[in-house]
Design a protein around this motif. Structure first.
Motif, PDB file in Angstrom:
ATOM      1  N   ALA A 298      -0.780   7.115   8.104  1.00 23.49           N
ATOM      2  CA  ALA A 298       0.246   7.140   9.208  1.00 23.49           C
ATOM      3  C   ALA A 298      -0.450   7.509  10.402  1.00 23.49           C
TER       4      ALA A 298
ATOM      5  N   CYS B   3       7.153  11.597   2.374  1.00 25.80           N
ATOM      6  CA  CYS B   3       6.501  10.760   1.165  1.00 25.80           C
ATOM      7  C   CYS B   3       6.163  11.964   0.112  1.00 25.80           C
TER       8      CYS B   3
ATOM      9  N   PRO C 270       7.838   3.479   9.563  1.00 25.22           N
ATOM     10  CA  PRO C 270       6.616   4.164   9.602  1.00 25.22           C
ATOM     11  C   PRO C 270       6.141   4.660  10.946  1.00 25.22           C
TER      12      PRO C 270
ATOM     13  N   GLY D  85       5.727  10.584  10.067  1.00 31.65           N
ATOM     14  CA  GLY D  85       6.400  10.261   8.864  1.00 31.65           C
ATOM     15  C   GLY D  85       6.061  10.367   7.510  1.00 31.65           C
ATOM     16  N   TRP D  86       4.794  10.590   7.328  1.00 33.10           N
ATOM     17  CA  TRP D  86       4.100  10.961   6.232  1.00 33.10           C
ATOM     18  C   TRP D  86       4.698  12.192   5.464  1.00 33.10           C
TER      19      TRP D  86
ATOM     20  N   PHE E  79      10.096   6.738   5.083  1.00 33.83           N
ATOM     21  CA  PHE E  79       8.654   6.456   5.773  1.00 33.83           C
ATOM     22  C   PHE E  79       8.563   5.108   5.780  1.00 33.83           C
TER      23      PHE E  79
ATOM     24  N   SER F 174      10.996   9.304   0.138  1.00 36.39           N
ATOM     25  CA  SER F 174       9.859   8.522   0.488  1.00 36.39           C
ATOM     26  C   SER F 174      10.013   7.174   1.119  1.00 36.39           C
TER      27      SER F 174
END
Length: 358
Positions: free
Chosen positions: A313, A301, A293, A297-298, A289, A286
């Protein structure tokens, strides 16, 4: 109105049904004449940060009250204002503060990274476990110092299987105790309902701590703010078409101009049910990210609100576009977990990231 107490013997970390819940989704989809048998199957919920409490009798009766308090099993016919006008604050949802509870005493941890003085937060992640209430308070306090907010767009997991649609929306109020009521931004909620093509689904909100845990803090630090609440399926696997549809419905409310008054709040907890080593590994993913960001990149998580992370994102981290093109920055205000805070449940840990994207 039915009050759902936060039973003390089942913990202060979430909601009375965080320990054990009835499988209600099939029952809600059946005819209103159908009844839930007393022998209905009880299952252990995944929300609790510690071992499930074996005494779930209170949860059982609380769940029955949900059905008893509902005059019909149909959804609130309020999705499209030009056809059927929505009910106006027809019911008020209780919060932990209105029920006389307090934040549990937990270990004090240091702030990891303060928000830069010149930063203007656009969005962020915050826990919905009252166990972390001290740090929820710190997060809202930091946000209030940085900017004003007229409307909080809150995306939360729908924890108990009560949602009857892909996204649940409703027009209601939350009782924040001494801080008063927090109201829905009615016009915005109707607009989102129309954009998403869903009708109001108020039963999904009655016991949803993904919203109710946060409302006293909103009322405390942003007494004039309203909310636009969306309950959704945040667990993996993520259905990208649904996440994209949510993103497209939210994006018009987060142009550069509208972001001056709106804030996107992702109500989420991160690693669940692991030991210390497993939690560390998931949180390391996580962290990728938050360190950099990006629109894609989500995926790093590991949390219970991946659809919300996708939306955040892709609204704010696009390389180009009318919103906020280019690389965004992120400040991790606090990072902790249930074991660190309470000293309990070392083999069933839930982790928390309190962050701002700016």
């Amino acid at each position: 109105m039915v009050v759902f107490p936060f039973f003390l013997d089942q913990g202060l970390y979430a909601n009375p049904l965080s320990r054990a819940t009835l499988s209600l989704r099939p029952a809600l989809r059946r005819s209103c004449s159908a009844t839930l048998p007393i022998g209905g199957r009880i299952k252990t919920a995944k929300e609790t940060p510690h071992h499930a409490n074996k005494k779930n009798i209170f949860s059982f009766f609380a769940a029955l009250l949900i059905l008893a308090s509902t005059s019909s099993c149909s959804r609130q016919k309020a999705g499209y204002p030009e056809k059927n006008a929505p009910e106006k604050d027809t019911f008020t949802i209780q919060t932990w503060l209105s029920q006389g509870l307090t934040e549990p005493s937990v270990k004090e941890i240091e702030m990891e990274e303060s928000l830069p003085q010149d930063a203007f937060p656009l969005a962020g992640t915050v826990s919905h476990h009252l166990l972390a209430g001290r740090y929820i308070d710190g997060w809202f306090k930091a946000l209030a110092k940085a900017r004003e907010v007229e409307t909080f767009f809150i995306l939360s997991p729908s924890h108990y299987g009560l949602s009857t649609q892909e996204w649940s929306l409703c027009e209601c109020s939350w009782n924040a105790g001494k801080y008063g009521l927090v109201h829905t931004d009615a016009a915005t909620e109707r607009d989102l309902s129309k954009s998403l093509g869903v009708e109001y689904d108020k039963n999904a909100f009655r016991i949803e701590h993904g919203f109710s845990t946060l409302m006293p803090y909103i009322a405390k630090y942003f007494p004039n703010a309203k909310v636009c609440a969306v309950a959704l399926n945040g667990e993996p696997p993520l259905k990208q078409n649904l996440a994209q549809a949510l993103t497209e419905a939210l994006a018009p409310h987060f142009t550069k101009e509208k972001s001056k008054k709106n804030f996107l709040l992702i109500s989420t907890d991160f690693s669940h049910h692991g030991n210390k080593e497993e939690t560390l590994n998931k949180d390391s993913s996580s962290r990728k990210f938050f360190n950099a960001p990006s629109a894609n990149g989500w995926f790093f998580c590991v949390c219970d609100n991946r659809q919300g992370m996708y939306a955040m994102a892709n609204i704010f981290c696009k390389e180009a576009g009318e919103n906020f093109g280019g690389q965004k920055k992120c400040s991790v205000l606090y990072h902790t977990n249930s074991f660190e805070l309470s000293g309990e449940g070392g083999d069933d840990i839930t982790s928390y990231f309190f962050t701002f994207m700016y």
